[in-house]
Design an enzyme around this catalytic site. Structure first.
Site, PDB file in Angstrom:
ATOM      1  N   LYS A   1      32.028  38.919  64.796  1.00 54.86           N
ATOM      2  CA  LYS A   1      32.600  39.856  63.816  1.00 54.86           C
ATOM      3  C   LYS A   1      33.365  40.941  64.562  1.00 54.86           C
ATOM      4  CE  LYS A   1      31.223  42.754  59.832  1.00 54.86           C
ATOM      5  NZ  LYS A   1      30.086  43.317  59.065  1.00 54.86           N
TER       6      LYS A   1
ATOM      7  N   SER B   1      30.561  42.413  53.974  1.00 59.38           N
ATOM      8  CA  SER B   1      31.783  42.604  54.735  1.00 59.38           C
ATOM      9  C   SER B   1      32.023  41.542  55.807  1.00 59.38           C
ATOM     10  CB  SER B   1      31.755  43.975  55.405  1.00 59.38           C
ATOM     11  OG  SER B   1      30.675  44.038  56.340  1.00 59.38           O
TER      12      SER B   1
ATOM     13  N   SER C   1      25.777  42.817  54.070  1.00 61.83           N
ATOM     14  CA  SER C   1      26.956  42.150  54.620  1.00 61.83           C
ATOM     15  C   SER C   1      26.712  40.910  55.464  1.00 61.83           C
ATOM     16  CB  SER C   1      27.771  43.137  55.443  1.00 61.83           C
ATOM     17  OG  SER C   1      28.511  43.939  54.584  1.00 61.83           O
TER      18      SER C   1
HETATM   19  N1  GLN Z   1      28.763  45.946  50.249  1.00 59.00           N
HETATM   20  C1  GLN Z   1      28.109  47.053  50.861  1.00 59.00           C
HETATM   21  C2  GLN Z   1      29.064  48.180  51.049  1.00 59.00           C
HETATM   22  O1  GLN Z   1      30.172  48.058  50.622  1.00 59.00           O
HETATM   23  C3  GLN Z   1      27.467  46.646  52.129  1.00 59.00           C
HETATM   24  C4  GLN Z   1      28.390  46.476  53.247  1.00 59.00           C
HETATM   25  C5  GLN Z   1      27.669  46.158  54.525  1.00 59.00           C
HETATM   26  O2  GLN Z   1      26.535  45.701  54.517  1.00 59.00           O
HETATM   27  N2  GLN Z   1      28.332  46.427  55.639  1.00 59.00           N
HETATM   28  O3  GLN Z   1      28.764  49.175  51.600  1.00 59.00           O
END
Ligand code: GLN
Length: 496
Positions: free
Chosen positions: A78, A159, A183
């Protein structure tokens, strides 16, 4: 069988038997990336030369009789993990020109164990999102297609959507992700693969671009529970450079995947039955209970009474920490600089042009909840509720060994279906956020398909440092689910 269809465990055996070389394995994945990445946009940066050089080094080491647990295994990283000499963007324009002079601890651990890096995967900007549509480098497409409407461009979740799409489409054998509010688990569910968020402090955050420091959890993606266990064992471990990293031995997670679940008590939280959840998800959840019972576990209803406060608590604490962490992007020290008339003007132009809309929204929320008049009402209150959410889990784990729940309230949706409405997007995280707030380990495993032919995941949550029981229960679900469906777009398939 194609080399790109192998899992990590099988590839390791094949490499050891000299059925194929690390170079051949890397070449197969590089060809798959060349063929499919233009459609999927799973990788922001591909690093084929580095991958081949590392594969040759792995082959040479094997000839000398020296090989490590991941020697020659091709992975995707990532693009939020700093990789020495390889551009690291965090999906943001503000880090567009940033080439880290150091390696994150997690990726350093993987390299130590012989892994090959194919490149850096796409993500929502600074990991803020659930759809991989807020990246400054374009959105990632989910390799799965709706049966009825194969034209719709589905999101891979987020994400860490680039990592999940890459592993699902067989562009990489495994990948790294970070889970701050879901995410890793939500994109794993949307892409029909397995993702594991370990306990907070289990994997070092050093060299991972910070979103919300008290919530950021690095972890692995794989196409099986066992592959995630293999990767986590390499990624985890104490790191003196991260003050929240925990100094305790890393168990043999692979062995945990082979244990049986006889006599384990599994809790089913009644508060996770939320309105608006797809009916098929409820059915799959019931099926999951049955699978565990058939293998000798006892399934009991439990209560996690503060579940409904998870999302509001998360959407105060995460933006608060983000607004503080993102203050470092000032155009002076690294990344993008947009010149201005004076220093303030330079800051404003750099941040104005460097950050996207979602990141700006979070900075606004974060600075608001931290401001003098509102700190007690929002931030301090959220911290207190967070403690209650942790207590919900610790009370539950007095009684049960693990918790079974859905991963997400829906299957993958199409770009534009929810992505325009921030509140709809935030609701996506309803089942994943509590485990981040509590810091407990949780895994998503593909359990079935919905009526559209899209994958759905089940989630196993364990007590702090209970990764082993999470892997044991995850592997039991995996065995019973027998999930063998494949995404429409994958390596070796003729492209339509
Ligand atoms: N969807 C969540 C957010 O927008 C989690 C994102 C994540 O885990 N990095 O913050």
């Amino acid at each position: 069988m194609r080399l790109t269809d192998l899992g990590i465990a099988a590839a390791r055996t094949g490499l050891a038997r000299r059925d194929f070389s690390a170079r051949e394995l890397a070449l197969a994945h590089i060809a798959a990336i060349e063929a499919l990445n233009p459609r999927l946009n799973a990788f922001i940066t591909a690093t084929p030369e580095q991958a081949l050089a590392a594969a040759d080094a792995a082959d040479a080491a094997r000839r000398r009789g020296e090989s490590e647990s991941l020697s020659g295994i091709p992975l995707a990283i990532k693009d939020i993990f700093c990789t020495r000499g390889v551009r690291t963007t965090a999906g943001s324009r503000i880090l567009g020109p940033f080439v880290p002079p150091y390696e994150s601890t997690v990726t350093r651990n993987l390299l130590r164990d012989g892994a090959i890096f194919l490149g850096k995967t796409n993500l929502d900007e600074f990991a803020m999102g659930s759809s991989t549509t807020s990246s400054a480098y374009g959105s990632t497409q989910n390799p799965w297609k709706r049966k009825q409407n194969p034209e719709a461009r589905l999101v891979p979740g987020g994400s860490s959507g680039g990592s999940a799409a890459a592993v699902a489409a067989r562009l990489a054998m495994g990948a790294t992700g970070t889970d701050t509010g879901g995410s890793i688990r939500q994109p794993a569910s949307f892409c029909g693969i397995t993702g594991m968020k370990p306990t907070y402090g289990r994997c070092s955050r050093w060299g991972v671009v910070a979103f919300a420091s008290s919530l950021d959890h690095p972890g692995p993606f794989g196409r099986s529970v066992e592959d995630c266990a293999i990767l986590l064992r390499s990624m985890a471990g104490h790191d003196p450079r991260d003050s929240t990293s925990v100094d305790r031995p890393v168990p043999d997670y692979e062995a945990a995947c082979r244990r049986n679940i006889k006599g384990l008590r599994i809790g089913v939280p009644r508060e996770y039955c939320v309105s608006g959840m797809a009916a098929e998800i409820g059915e799959m959840w019931r099926a999951g209970e049955e699978w565990l019972r058939e293998q000798g576990a006892e399934v009991v209803e439990i209560s996690l009474p503060h579940t409904k406060y998870g999302l509001p608590t998360y959407y105060i604490i995460a933006p608060a920490e983000a607004s503080s962490n993102l203050a470092r992007y000032d155009g002076i020290r690294y990344g993008l600089r947009v010149d201005g008339e004076d220093l303030i003007d330079l800051y404003e132009r750099t941040r104005g042009e460097g950050f996207g809309a979602e990141v700006k929204r979070r900075i606004l929320i974060g600075t608001y909840v931290l401001s003098a008049g509102y700190y007690d009402a929002y931030y301090l209150k959220a911290q207190k509720v967070r403690a209650l959410i942790f207590k919900d889990f610790s009370d539950a784990f007095q009684n049960v060994d693990a918790i079974l729940a859905p991963t997400a309230p829906s299957a993958a949706f199409a770009e534009g279906e929810k992505t325009e409405d921030p509140v709809m997007m935030y609701l996506n995280d309803v089942f994943t956020v509590p485990a981040d707030l509590a810091g407990v380990p949780a895994l998503s495993v593909p359990a079935g398909l919905d009526a559209d032919g899209l994958p759905l995941g089940l989630q196993v949550i364990g007590p702090p440092f209970g990764e082993e029981v999470v892997f044991t229960v995850g592997a039991a679900l995996e065995r019973a689910a027998g999930f063998t469906s494949l995404p429409a777009l994958r390596a070796g398939e003729v492209l339509r």
